[in-house]
Design an enzyme around this catalytic site. Structure first.
Site, short mmCIF file in Angstrom:
data_model
loop_
_atom_site.label_atom_id
_atom_site.label_comp_id
_atom_site.label_asym_id
_atom_site.label_seq_id
_atom_site.Cartn_x
_atom_site.Cartn_y
_atom_site.Cartn_z
N GLU A 155 7.74 2.17 14.67
CA GLU A 155 8.48 2.84 13.61
C GLU A 155 8.40 4.34 13.88
O GLU A 155 7.59 4.82 14.68
CB GLU A 155 7.89 2.50 12.25
CG GLU A 155 8.10 1.03 11.92
CD GLU A 155 8.02 0.69 10.45
OE1 GLU A 155 6.96 0.90 9.85
OE2 GLU A 155 9.02 0.17 9.91
N GLU A 171 4.93 -4.60 11.86
CA GLU A 171 3.85 -3.63 11.60
C GLU A 171 2.76 -4.37 10.86
O GLU A 171 2.86 -4.60 9.66
CB GLU A 171 4.39 -2.47 10.76
CG GLU A 171 5.35 -1.56 11.49
CD GLU A 171 4.69 -0.75 12.58
OE1 GLU A 171 3.45 -0.75 12.68
OE2 GLU A 171 5.43 -0.10 13.35
N CYS A 208 -3.40 0.34 6.89
CA CYS A 208 -3.44 -0.59 8.02
C CYS A 208 -4.13 -0.02 9.24
O CYS A 208 -4.80 -0.72 9.97
CB CYS A 208 -2.02 -0.98 8.38
SG CYS A 208 -0.98 0.47 8.63
N ASN A 256 0.80 -1.23 0.00
CA ASN A 256 0.00 0.00 0.00
C ASN A 256 0.84 1.28 0.00
O ASN A 256 0.40 2.29 -0.50
CB ASN A 256 -1.01 0.00 1.16
CG ASN A 256 -0.35 -0.20 2.49
OD1 ASN A 256 0.82 -0.61 2.58
ND2 ASN A 256 -1.07 0.08 3.55
P1 NAD Z 1 1.22 -9.80 3.23
O1 NAD Z 1 1.35 -10.24 4.64
O2 NAD Z 1 0.51 -10.70 2.28
O3 NAD Z 1 2.66 -9.55 2.60
C1 NAD Z 1 3.59 -8.64 3.17
C2 NAD Z 1 4.98 -8.95 2.69
O4 NAD Z 1 5.42 -10.18 3.26
C3 NAD Z 1 5.09 -9.14 1.18
O5 NAD Z 1 6.30 -8.52 0.74
C4 NAD Z 1 5.18 -10.64 1.01
O6 NAD Z 1 5.88 -11.06 -0.15
C5 NAD Z 1 5.95 -11.02 2.25
N1 NAD Z 1 5.78 -12.41 2.70
C6 NAD Z 1 4.73 -13.24 2.50
N2 NAD Z 1 4.95 -14.44 3.10
C7 NAD Z 1 6.17 -14.36 3.70
C8 NAD Z 1 6.93 -15.26 4.49
N3 NAD Z 1 6.51 -16.48 4.80
N4 NAD Z 1 8.13 -14.83 4.96
C9 NAD Z 1 8.57 -13.58 4.70
N5 NAD Z 1 7.89 -12.70 3.94
C10 NAD Z 1 6.69 -13.07 3.45
O7 NAD Z 1 0.55 -8.36 3.28
P2 NAD Z 1 0.05 -7.46 2.06
O8 NAD Z 1 -1.19 -8.10 1.51
O9 NAD Z 1 1.18 -7.16 1.15
O10 NAD Z 1 -0.32 -6.11 2.82
C11 NAD Z 1 -1.52 -5.90 3.47
C12 NAD Z 1 -1.36 -6.12 4.96
O11 NAD Z 1 -0.31 -5.31 5.47
C13 NAD Z 1 -2.59 -5.73 5.74
O12 NAD Z 1 -2.85 -6.67 6.75
C14 NAD Z 1 -2.20 -4.41 6.36
O13 NAD Z 1 -2.90 -4.09 7.52
C15 NAD Z 1 -0.74 -4.61 6.61
N6 NAD Z 1 -0.05 -3.32 6.73
C16 NAD Z 1 0.41 -2.91 7.95
C17 NAD Z 1 1.04 -1.68 8.11
C18 NAD Z 1 1.53 -1.20 9.43
O14 NAD Z 1 2.36 -0.32 9.46
N7 NAD Z 1 1.08 -1.74 10.56
C19 NAD Z 1 1.21 -0.86 6.98
C20 NAD Z 1 0.73 -1.30 5.76
C21 NAD Z 1 0.12 -2.53 5.64
#
Ligand code: NAD
Length: 483
Positions: free
Chosen positions: A457, A249, A283, A152
């Protein structure tokens, strides 16, 4: 604009390609067109990146904080100078409107580089006098940090992780989300141009398996993930098995409480900012909007009116204020939640449909009469869907607001400031807002409690998560021993 990057990865100060890696198409969410292609990192690429980061780390840490900070601040300046191009690219990568990306992405990345650049020279240990003996502490870097991003905020996440990591003398290997691989490469390019030595900030592309390989590698000292709770659980567990430091996060289902005495216009603005900015893909969004019964109908009426003013369209047009979802699959997930909301008896106030045009557009959607047990009130949707729930009194709403596994953010709108501070003190959430929603200045700590994360962060707090303290006891006299 040229959206195809020079190569997939940026390692040791240069673009690197390895076409043996699984191809990843870059899709423009506003049209569905393929606008680029990168390749997932092969084991050889991962090895190259980690070795480069490891090799570069000692010399980077040996520079003074002032020298490191100067490079970060120079990178901030370059980022600001290129804000237009970076924002256009961010819009191609994510589909978010240029109206947003031009003020919230490269600008926010630059803020982080400037803030931590300024702080780098101030990082010190302390002196503790113990009679004539004394202890001093050294604030030392952790070593090689891995950053893993969600889709995002690709520029912001790459910068929010890179800036404090580098300020403390660490090096970084950053893996962007496979959905938005373009922007982090620009962050790496800019840091290199600003003077960061080769290997200090590297970017590798890949799916989850590349992330998993990075997290479990013994050359890595710290992992910072921005992603969903399920991914967070896996990454945290893998990091724990080797006792690596982590920042998590993760997701949320945050409450936003609007009392009868709130300023209606501001409350509606807060609810819009907390649900529909970035098409709801934020998020910390306040997606459970608890509205006190006395203001409910006025709130819903004004909200529907204001949503009618959203300009939905080409995200590169500066007039557009609401863009598409990031991908077809994310759009389908959100459509599934909208259908569940209707099935489970929530009242659809506005929106709910896909737009009849190319790209992955959904209407801003509001459900009213939502109850605590409904799926749309319990699960993170990560799309433009607001759930409005009714409440009568403060104690009741606070208990319901906290009744979730998540704890990322929470907000309250009221003119009664004593009540506002009391409610905020009761929130089980890491990031709270009073008469506002979703502000994220670099000066303020950002992060979650409960399943929403570990660590913070931004702000001075981030330094604790990218450095460690070594304690040194200095004896000035003789050593006493029992024999
Ligand atoms: P996701 O968990 O599907 O993926 C996040 C990242 O993790 C990607 O780069 C993905 O390739 C990687 N990944 C996936 N499996 C992995 C593994 N087993 N080991 C290591 N890396 C792995 O999330 P998304 O769909 O890309 O993003 C949306 C989510 O992110 C939502 O839940 C949102 O709330 C969260 N988010 C949180 C924040 C925050 O600051 N708290 C900010 C933005 C998004």
């Amino acid at each position: 604009m040229q959206t195809q990057p020079t190569a997939s990865h940026f390692i040791n100060g240069a673009y690197v390609e390895d076409t043996e890696g699984t191809p990843i198409d870059v899709i423009y969410p506003a049209t569905g067109a393929v606008i680029g292609r990168v390749h997932s990192a092969t084991p050889a690429i991962i090895d190259h990146a980690l070795n480069s980061a490891r090799t570069a780390q000692a010399a980077w840490a040996a520079m003074t904080g002032t020298e490191r900070g100067r490079i970060l601040r120079r990178a901030a300046d370059i980022m600001r100078e290129r804000n237009h191009d970076l924002s256009v690219l961010e819009t191609f990568d994510t589909g978010k409107p240029y109206q947003e990306t031009s003020v919230a992405d490269a600008t926010s990345g630059a803020d982080a580089l400037e803030y931590f650049g300024g702080m780098a020279a101030t990082l010190t240990g302390e002196h503790i006098q113990l009679g004539e003996d004394w202890v001093y502490t050294r604030r030392e870097p952790l070593g090689v940090c891995v950053g893993i991003g969600a889709w995002n905020y690709p520029t912001q996440i790459a910068s929010w992780k890179g800036a404090p990591a580098l300020a403390c003398g660490n090096t970084m290997v950053f893996k962007p989300s496979e959905t938005t691989p373009l922007c982090a490469l620009k962050v790496a390019e800019i840091l290199h141009e600003a003077g960061a030595p080769a290997g200090v900030y590297n970017v590798v592309q890949g799916l989850g398996d590349v992330g998993a390989a990075l997290v479990s590698d013994s050359r890595v000292d710290k992992v910072s993930l921005t992603g969903s709770v399920p991914t967070g659980r896996k990454v945290y567990a893998a990091a724990a098995s080797e006792m690596k430091h982590v920042t998590m996060e993760l997701g949320g289902k945050s409450p936003l409480i609007i009392f009868d005495d709130a300023d209606l216009e501001n409350a509606v603005s807060g609810a819009i900012m907390g649900n529909f900015y970035s098409s709801g893909q934020v998020c910390s969004n306040g997606t459970r909007v608890f509205v006190q019964s006395g203001i409910k109908e006025a709130f819903l009426a004004r909200l529907a009116e204001r949503l009618g003013k959203a300009v939905i369209g080409d995200p590169q047009d500066p007039e557009t204020s609401f863009g598409p979802m990031v991908s077809e699959s994310q759009m389908e997930i959100v459509q599934g939640y909208i259908a569940k909301g209707q099935d489970e008896g929530a009242r659809l106030v506005t929106g709910g449909a896909r737009l009849d045009r190319d790209g992955f557009y959904l209407e801003p959607t509001v459900f009213a009469d939502v109850t605590d047990g409904m799926t749309i009130a319990r699960e993170e949707i990560f799309g433009p869907v607001m759930a409005v729930l009714d409440f009568e009194d403060e104690a009741e709403v606070l208990a319901r607001a906290n009744d979730t596994e998540f704890g990322l953010a929470a907000g309250v709108f009221t003119r009664d400031l004593v009540r506002a501070h009391r409610v905020v003190a009761g929130f089980e959430a890491g990031t709270c807002f009073i008469n506002s929603y979703n502000d994220a200045p670099v000066e303020a700590p950002f992060g979650g409690v409960k399943a929403s994360g570990v660590g913070r962060e931004n702000s001075k707090a981030a330094i604790e998560h990218y450095s460690q303290v070594k304690s040194v006891y200095v004896r000035m006299g003789d050593v006493e021993a029992p024999f």
